[in-house]
Design a protein around this motif. Structure first.
Motif, PDB file in Angstrom:
ATOM      1  N   LEU A  45       0.822  -1.200   0.000  1.00 61.40           N
ATOM      2  CA  LEU A  45       0.000   0.000   0.000  1.00 61.40           C
ATOM      3  C   LEU A  45       0.865   1.263   0.000  1.00 61.40           C
ATOM      4  N   ILE A  46       1.932   1.226   0.779  1.00 66.41           N
ATOM      5  CA  ILE A  46       2.819   2.386   0.884  1.00 66.41           C
ATOM      6  C   ILE A  46       3.586   2.607  -0.418  1.00 66.41           C
ATOM      7  N   GLU A  47       4.009   1.505  -1.044  1.00 67.68           N
ATOM      8  CA  GLU A  47       4.839   1.601  -2.248  1.00 67.68           C
ATOM      9  C   GLU A  47       4.056   2.076  -3.476  1.00 67.68           C
ATOM     10  N   ASN A  48       2.717   2.017  -3.383  1.00 64.92           N
ATOM     11  CA  ASN A  48       1.881   2.513  -4.479  1.00 64.92           C
ATOM     12  C   ASN A  48       2.171   1.794  -5.799  1.00 64.92           C
ATOM     13  N   GLN A  49       2.354   0.481  -5.706  1.00 70.44           N
ATOM     14  CA  GLN A  49       2.718  -0.292  -6.892  1.00 70.44           C
ATOM     15  C   GLN A  49       1.531  -0.467  -7.838  1.00 70.44           C
ATOM     16  N   PRO A  50       1.806  -0.451  -9.156  1.00 66.82           N
ATOM     17  CA  PRO A  50       0.741  -0.700 -10.132  1.00 66.82           C
ATOM     18  C   PRO A  50       0.402  -2.184 -10.189  1.00 66.82           C
ATOM     19  N   ILE A  51      -0.823  -2.487 -10.624  1.00 65.22           N
ATOM     20  CA  ILE A  51      -1.268  -3.866 -10.803  1.00 65.22           C
ATOM     21  C   ILE A  51      -1.404  -4.130 -12.292  1.00 65.22           C
ATOM     22  N   ASP A  52      -0.908  -5.269 -12.760  1.00 67.82           N
ATOM     23  CA  ASP A  52      -1.011  -5.570 -14.187  1.00 67.82           C
ATOM     24  C   ASP A  52      -2.447  -5.926 -14.556  1.00 67.82           C
ATOM     25  N   ALA A  53      -2.719  -5.885 -15.851  1.00 67.66           N
ATOM     26  CA  ALA A  53      -4.085  -6.063 -16.357  1.00 67.66           C
ATOM     27  C   ALA A  53      -4.679  -7.408 -15.978  1.00 67.66           C
ATOM     28  N   ASP A  54      -3.882  -8.474 -16.015  1.00 67.30           N
ATOM     29  CA  ASP A  54      -4.390  -9.801 -15.674  1.00 67.30           C
ATOM     30  C   ASP A  54      -4.843  -9.860 -14.215  1.00 67.30           C
ATOM     31  N   THR A  55      -4.068  -9.232 -13.349  1.00 64.64           N
ATOM     32  CA  THR A  55      -4.411  -9.224 -11.930  1.00 64.64           C
ATOM     33  C   THR A  55      -5.680  -8.414 -11.680  1.00 64.64           C
ATOM     34  N   VAL A  56      -5.823  -7.299 -12.396  1.00 64.90           N
ATOM     35  CA  VAL A  56      -7.045  -6.497 -12.268  1.00 64.90           C
ATOM     36  C   VAL A  56      -8.264  -7.309 -12.709  1.00 64.90           C
ATOM     37  N   CYS A  57      -8.139  -8.049 -13.796  1.00 59.00           N
ATOM     38  CA  CYS A  57      -9.245  -8.893 -14.273  1.00 59.00           C
ATOM     39  C   CYS A  57      -9.609  -9.948 -13.242  1.00 59.00           C
ATOM     40  N   LYS A  58      -8.586 -10.544 -12.638  1.00 56.95           N
ATOM     41  CA  LYS A  58      -8.820 -11.562 -11.610  1.00 56.95           C
ATOM     42  C   LYS A  58      -9.536 -10.944 -10.413  1.00 56.95           C
ATOM     43  N   MET A  59      -9.105  -9.744 -10.047  1.00 51.11           N
ATOM     44  CA  MET A  59      -9.737  -9.040  -8.932  1.00 51.11           C
ATOM     45  C   MET A  59     -11.201  -8.745  -9.234  1.00 51.11           C
ATOM     46  N   GLU A  60     -11.474  -8.282 -10.437  1.00 54.52           N
ATOM     47  CA  GLU A  60     -12.848  -7.946 -10.813  1.00 54.52           C
ATOM     48  C   GLU A  60     -13.734  -9.190 -10.842  1.00 54.52           C
ATOM     49  N   ASP A  61     -13.183 -10.322 -11.255  1.00 52.00           N
ATOM     50  CA  ASP A  61     -13.951 -11.566 -11.253  1.00 52.00           C
ATOM     51  C   ASP A  61     -14.359 -11.956  -9.831  1.00 52.00           C
ATOM     52  N   VAL A  62     -13.399 -11.826  -8.917  1.00 50.78           N
ATOM     53  CA  VAL A  62     -13.696 -12.129  -7.517  1.00 50.78           C
ATOM     54  C   VAL A  62     -14.759 -11.170  -6.980  1.00 50.78           C
ATOM     55  N   LEU A  63     -14.621  -9.898  -7.310  1.00 50.59           N
ATOM     56  CA  LEU A  63     -15.567  -8.894  -6.827  1.00 50.59           C
ATOM     57  C   LEU A  63     -16.983  -9.168  -7.326  1.00 50.59           C
ATOM     58  N   VAL A  64     -17.113  -9.504  -8.596  1.00 51.81           N
ATOM     59  CA  VAL A  64     -18.439  -9.800  -9.158  1.00 51.81           C
ATOM     60  C   VAL A  64     -19.092 -10.955  -8.408  1.00 51.81           C
ATOM     61  N   ARG A  65     -18.342 -12.014  -8.144  1.00 52.84           N
ATOM     62  CA  ARG A  65     -18.893 -13.163  -7.422  1.00 52.84           C
ATOM     63  C   ARG A  65     -19.274 -12.783  -5.991  1.00 52.84           C
ATOM     64  N   ARG A  66     -18.420 -11.978  -5.361  1.00 54.38           N
ATOM     65  CA  ARG A  66     -18.713 -11.600  -3.967  1.00 54.38           C
ATOM     66  C   ARG A  66     -19.940 -10.704  -3.882  1.00 54.38           C
ATOM     67  N   LEU A  67     -20.133  -9.835  -4.860  1.00 53.35           N
ATOM     68  CA  LEU A  67     -21.295  -8.952  -4.852  1.00 53.35           C
ATOM     69  C   LEU A  67     -22.594  -9.721  -5.067  1.00 53.35           C
ATOM     70  N   LYS A  68     -22.473 -10.957  -5.529  1.00 52.85           N
ATOM     71  CA  LYS A  68     -23.637 -11.830  -5.654  1.00 52.85           C
ATOM     72  C   LYS A  68     -23.843 -12.653  -4.385  1.00 52.85           C
ATOM     73  N   HIS A  69     -23.119 -12.277  -3.327  1.00 53.17           N
ATOM     74  CA  HIS A  69     -23.227 -12.896  -2.001  1.00 53.17           C
ATOM     75  C   HIS A  69     -22.614 -14.301  -1.940  1.00 53.17           C
ATOM     76  N   GLU A  70     -21.748 -14.644  -2.874  1.00 50.98           N
ATOM     77  CA  GLU A  70     -21.008 -15.895  -2.737  1.00 50.98           C
ATOM     78  C   GLU A  70     -19.989 -15.703  -1.622  1.00 50.98           C
ATOM     79  N   PRO A  71     -19.909 -16.624  -0.667  1.00 49.09           N
ATOM     80  CA  PRO A  71     -18.965 -16.458   0.439  1.00 49.09           C
ATOM     81  C   PRO A  71     -17.527 -16.307  -0.051  1.00 49.09           C
ATOM     82  N   LEU A  72     -16.824 -15.355   0.523  1.00 52.52           N
ATOM     83  CA  LEU A  72     -15.447 -15.096   0.097  1.00 52.52           C
ATOM     84  C   LEU A  72     -14.572 -16.334   0.267  1.00 52.52           C
TER      85      LEU A  72
END
Length: 281
Positions: A45-72
């Motif tokens: 968090l302190i280093e303010n590192q960028p995230i590559d596109a593949d990692t962002v896609c993976k994050m968004e996939d997890v977020l979509v599932r979680r917003l549908k109330h699938e347990p983390l």
């Protein structure tokens, strides 16, 4: 997108489904998608590192599932319990922090070299936590679900307990349940104890867990009656049963035990609510 930006986005989005836990879940998701360890995350968090596109896609996939109330925990496939990293799937109940007091009580009662039975083992969390905190002990883990037992054995193997952990596919209501299995120093169980009529009112994340691990019958006591009918004859002299209970079931358990000539000590969880009982013949 940088890690701090992703962190803020996750927290904002997750607040709708997990409220005050959005900070924790945002961290867990970022640790998962970036492969970053718990200790390293604050530095990221302190280093303010960028995230590559593949990692962002993976994050968004997890977020979509979680917003549908699938347990983390099901999305990530893991949970931390009693300091152990355990694999979980929708075939087994998600271990909860309040159950750790049940493990602690079982550990305190199991002698060195003792034998434990865990009835309704699910992911194996209770049995494995007890094995991890005791010396030269062994556990027989019963469950009606073959897929859940597979998860439990995988956890035992990954933790190095496969020679001390014996999974058994069995139905607690079967006439031959535990027959020929000998005696145990401690018998532990987190049985289904939610009243059938209350299931529909549970949070959607809880309803995503196996119904067979939640539904305790009309009064929530169906499994306790069966356990109290079978288990006392399998307890060694000086041994005990340790059962998780619902916050409002303490008096009912005391009555069931009194009717059967058993002693019953109720103990509380970290929040001060009734969470378990120690039963002795």
């Amino acid at each position: 997108m940088t890690i701090p930006q992703a962190y803020r986005r996750l927290r904002e989005q997750l607040s709708a489904v997990c409220g005050d836990f959005s900070d924790y879940e945002a961290r867990r998701i970022l640790e998962y998608v970036t492969g970053c360890g718990v200790r390293d995350f604050p530095w990221k968090l302190i280093e303010n590192q960028p995230i590559d596109a593949d990692t962002v896609c993976k994050m968004e996939d997890v977020l979509v599932r979680r917003l549908k109330h699938e347990p983390l925990e099901y999305i990530l496939g893991e949970v931390w319990f009693c300091g152990l990293r355990l694999h979980v799937t929708p075939d087994c109940l998600i271990p909860q922090a309040d159950t750790e007091v049940v493990c602690e009580r079982a550990r305190s009662l199991l002698p060195q070299g003792g034998r434990l039975a865990d009835i309704g083992t699910g992911s194996g969390c209770i049995a494995l936590a007890v094995l991890a905190g005791t010396k030269n002990t062994s556990a027989v883990a019963y469950d009606i679900s073959g897929p859940a037992l597979s998860v439990a054995y995988e956890n035992a193997r990954s933790l190095g307990f496969s020679t001390r952990f014996c999974p058994v596919l069995s139905d607690v209501f079967a006439e031959d349940f535990m027959k020929g299995d000998g005696f145990f120093d401690v018998i532990v169980s987190n049985p289904p104890y939610i009243r059938t009529q209350d299931i529909a009112e549970l949070a959607p994340e809880v309803r995503a867990e196996p119904l067979s691990a939640l539904d305790g019958g009309a009064d929530g006591l169906r499994f306790y009656r069966r356990l109290l009918a079978v288990c006392p004859t399998h307890i060694r002299r000086g041994g005990a049963m340790v059962l998780e209970i619902g916050y409002d079931e303490g008096e009912a358990l005391r009555l069931l035990c009194r009717e059967r000539g058993l002693s019953c000590e109720i103990f509380q969880d970290f929040g001060g609510n009734d969470r378990g009982c120690v039963i002795r013949p």
